[in-house]
Design a protein around this motif. Structure first.
Motif, PDB file in Angstrom:
ATOM      1  N   UNK A 268      -3.970  -8.844   8.964  1.00 39.49           N
ATOM      2  CA  UNK A 268      -3.525  -9.928   8.092  1.00 39.49           C
ATOM      3  C   UNK A 268      -2.420  -9.408   7.175  1.00 39.49           C
ATOM      4  N   UNK A 269      -1.567 -10.298   6.749  1.00 40.23           N
ATOM      5  CA  UNK A 269      -0.440  -9.928   5.890  1.00 40.23           C
ATOM      6  C   UNK A 269      -0.897  -9.204   4.627  1.00 40.23           C
ATOM      7  N   UNK A 270      -1.919  -9.728   3.970  1.00 40.63           N
ATOM      8  CA  UNK A 270      -2.385  -9.098   2.727  1.00 40.63           C
ATOM      9  C   UNK A 270      -2.921  -7.693   2.974  1.00 40.63           C
ATOM     10  N   UNK A 271      -3.600  -7.491   4.087  1.00 40.12           N
ATOM     11  CA  UNK A 271      -4.118  -6.160   4.415  1.00 40.12           C
ATOM     12  C   UNK A 271      -2.966  -5.185   4.661  1.00 40.12           C
ATOM     13  N   UNK A 272      -1.930  -5.653   5.346  1.00 40.94           N
ATOM     14  CA  UNK A 272      -0.771  -4.800   5.580  1.00 40.94           C
ATOM     15  C   UNK A 272      -0.085  -4.448   4.262  1.00 40.94           C
ATOM     16  N   UNK A 273       0.046  -5.423   3.388  1.00 46.91           N
ATOM     17  CA  UNK A 273       0.672  -5.165   2.076  1.00 46.91           C
ATOM     18  C   UNK A 273      -0.125  -4.140   1.278  1.00 46.91           C
ATOM     19  N   UNK A 274      -1.455  -4.183   1.385  1.00 46.62           N
ATOM     20  CA  UNK A 274      -2.270  -3.183   0.686  1.00 46.62           C
ATOM     21  C   UNK A 274      -2.025  -1.785   1.255  1.00 46.62           C
TER      22      UNK A 274
END
Length: 79
Positions: A46-52
């Motif tokens: 997911x995008x948020x997981x990648x950003x983290x």
């Protein structure tokens, strides 16, 4: 299946809730509103997981490293 830095860059540029998915042997970045129409797609990240993992403005090296990690995870699943 090989995830590329370009795939991850596209995911980071997508809107909130976007996901990188594997469906029918192809990778795709899907916006949150498109996910219900792609039932059965395997979420890679997911995008948020990648950003983290890489932050808001990752360099090429960070994206290449994450692409390699995700590619290995896909291969481990046998996809």
């Amino acid at each position: 299946m090989k995830v590329t830095a370009a795939d991850l860059e596209a995911l980071l540029q997508a809107g909130d809730g976007a996901q990188l998915v594997l469906q029918e042997g192809s990778l795709a970045v899907l916006a949150a509103e498109d996910l219900p129409r792609h039932e059965g797609a395997l979420t890679i990240i997911e995008r948020d997981a990648l950003r983290r993992r890489v932050g808001d403005r990752p360099d090429d090296r960070a994206l290449d490293e994450q692409a390699a990690i995700l590619s290995t995870e896909i291969d481990t699943l046998g996809a």
